[in-house]
Design a protein around this motif. Structure first.
Motif, PDB file in Angstrom:
ATOM      1  N   GLN A   3       0.827  -1.207   0.000  1.00 59.83           N
ATOM      2  CA  GLN A   3       0.000   0.000   0.000  1.00 59.83           C
ATOM      3  C   GLN A   3       0.864   1.261   0.000  1.00 59.83           C
ATOM      4  OE1 GLN A   3      -2.815   0.259   3.185  1.00 59.83           O
ATOM      5  NE2 GLN A   3      -3.776   2.077   2.365  1.00 59.83           N
ATOM      6  N   ALA A   4       1.941   1.279   0.762  1.00 55.78           N
ATOM      7  CA  ALA A   4       2.806   2.458   0.817  1.00 55.78           C
ATOM      8  C   ALA A   4       3.445   2.738  -0.540  1.00 55.78           C
ATOM      9  CB  ALA A   4       3.879   2.265   1.880  1.00 55.78           C
ATOM     10  N   GLN A   5       3.869   1.674  -1.236  1.00 53.50           N
ATOM     11  CA  GLN A   5       4.453   1.853  -2.564  1.00 53.50           C
ATOM     12  C   GLN A   5       3.398   2.356  -3.556  1.00 53.50           C
ATOM     13  OE1 GLN A   5       6.046  -2.081  -3.138  1.00 53.50           O
ATOM     14  NE2 GLN A   5       8.157  -1.331  -2.899  1.00 53.50           N
ATOM     15  N   ILE A   7       0.779   4.155  -2.879  1.00 55.91           N
ATOM     16  CA  ILE A   7       0.516   5.567  -2.583  1.00 55.91           C
ATOM     17  C   ILE A   7       1.620   6.445  -3.156  1.00 55.91           C
ATOM     18  CG2 ILE A   7       0.376   7.251  -0.698  1.00 55.91           C
ATOM     19  CD1 ILE A   7      -1.182   5.144   0.871  1.00 55.91           C
ATOM     20  N   LYS A   8       2.880   6.010  -3.045  1.00 54.06           N
ATOM     21  CA  LYS A   8       3.991   6.782  -3.620  1.00 54.06           C
ATOM     22  C   LYS A   8       3.859   6.894  -5.131  1.00 54.06           C
ATOM     23  CE  LYS A   8       7.962   6.570  -0.600  1.00 54.06           C
ATOM     24  NZ  LYS A   8       9.333   6.147  -0.430  1.00 54.06           N
ATOM     25  N   VAL A   9       3.503   5.795  -5.783  1.00 51.00           N
ATOM     26  CA  VAL A   9       3.339   5.812  -7.238  1.00 51.00           C
ATOM     27  C   VAL A   9       2.190   6.738  -7.630  1.00 51.00           C
ATOM     28  CG1 VAL A   9       2.671   4.407  -9.228  1.00 51.00           C
ATOM     29  CG2 VAL A   9       4.336   3.530  -7.596  1.00 51.00           C
ATOM     30  N   ASN A  11       0.995   9.269  -5.918  1.00 54.21           N
ATOM     31  CA  ASN A  11       1.401  10.644  -5.647  1.00 54.21           C
ATOM     32  C   ASN A  11       2.309  11.174  -6.757  1.00 54.21           C
ATOM     33  OD1 ASN A  11      -0.037  10.974  -3.302  1.00 54.21           O
ATOM     34  ND2 ASN A  11       1.650  10.403  -1.961  1.00 54.21           N
ATOM     35  N   SER A  12       3.221  10.340  -7.227  1.00 55.33           N
ATOM     36  CA  SER A  12       4.108  10.744  -8.320  1.00 55.33           C
ATOM     37  C   SER A  12       3.323  11.020  -9.592  1.00 55.33           C
ATOM     38  CB  SER A  12       5.159   9.668  -8.573  1.00 55.33           C
ATOM     39  OG  SER A  12       5.951   9.473  -7.431  1.00 55.33           O
TER      40      SER A  12
END
Length: 95
Positions: A3-5, A7-9, A11-12
Motif C-alpha cells: 500500500q505504501a508503494q 501511494i507513492k506511485v 502521488n508521483s
C-alpha cells in the motif's frame, strides 16, 4: 505491491499530471488561445460574454438602484459568518 508503494506511485503520477496541467495553462495564457477576436474583456468579465443580452438578466439599473451596497456587503458577510459557525459546530460534533 504494498500500500505504501502504491501511494507513492499515485502521488508521483498526480504530481506529474499537475505539472503538465500547469504547463498547459501557462502556454494557453501566454499565447492567448481561446480568446474571441476583438473581445478583450478584463478578468472575470468573459463569463457573461456568451449570453446574448446578459445586461437584462444581471445588474439592471432598477436592481442596482433598489439595493444598498452596504446591505449586499452585510448579507455577504452574514452568510460567511453563518457558514463558518456551521463549520465549527460540525467539526466539533464529528471529532
Amino acid at each position: 505491491m504494498k500500500q505504501a508503494q502504491m501511494i507513492k506511485v499515485l502521488n508521483s503520477i498526480a504530481l506529474v499530471f499537475f505539472i503538465i496541467i500547469i504547463g498547459c495553462a501557462i502556454y494557453i495564457m501566454k499565447n492567448d488561445i481561446g480568446l474571441i477576436e476583438g473581445l478583450n474583456f478584463g478578468p472575470g468579465s468573459y463569463y457573461y460574454s456568451d449570453i446574448p443580452g446578459w445586461e437584462k438578466y444581471f445588474f439592471t439599473h432598477k436592481f442596482a438602484q433598489d439595493l444598498n451596497p452596504l446591505l449586499i456587503a452585510g448579507l455577504f458577510c452574514g452568510w460567511g459568518f453563518l457558514c463558518w459557525k456551521a463549520w465549527v459546530y460540525l467539526d466539533r460534533k464529528f471529532k
